[in-house]
Write a protein that holds these residues in place. Sequence first.
Motif, short mmCIF file in Angstrom:
data_model
loop_
_atom_site.label_atom_id
_atom_site.label_comp_id
_atom_site.label_asym_id
_atom_site.label_seq_id
_atom_site.Cartn_x
_atom_site.Cartn_y
_atom_site.Cartn_z
N GLU A 61 106.93 45.45 -28.96
CA GLU A 61 105.55 45.22 -28.50
C GLU A 61 104.68 44.71 -29.65
O GLU A 61 103.87 43.79 -29.47
N LEU A 62 104.86 45.29 -30.85
CA LEU A 62 104.11 44.83 -32.02
C LEU A 62 104.46 43.39 -32.37
O LEU A 62 103.58 42.60 -32.71
N GLN A 65 102.68 41.14 -30.09
CA GLN A 65 101.26 41.03 -30.46
C GLN A 65 101.08 40.13 -31.68
O GLN A 65 100.11 39.37 -31.76
N ALA A 68 101.42 36.54 -30.79
CA ALA A 68 100.31 36.08 -29.95
C ALA A 68 99.09 35.69 -30.78
O ALA A 68 98.15 35.09 -30.25
#
Length: 100
Positions: A61-62, A65, A68
């Motif tokens: 998930e990191l 991010q 992104a």
Amino acid sequence: MPLSADRKKQFRTLGHKLNPIVTIAGNGLSEGVLAELNRALDDHELIKVKLAVPEREDRKELVAQLTALPNTELVQEIGKVVLLYRPNKKPNPKLSNLLR
């Protein structure tokens, strides 16, 4: 524009000798960490980030991010270390990891 395979290979070679500049721990991408990460990417263009998070799903998930972030490309991800690249229009030759 995505990086070509040859360019990624060059960046992985350069990134091998780098030490992690930013460490992201249990609090994730806080405002302070994000500011330091952006400063480091602007200064150095190619940086290593250490993800001090024990769970694999949280690390994924990191990484999502981090990729992104505007104009930021994931070059390599090995275990808890990520190699990121963001081009700078006017890099400082004394700070950029690509020009040294």
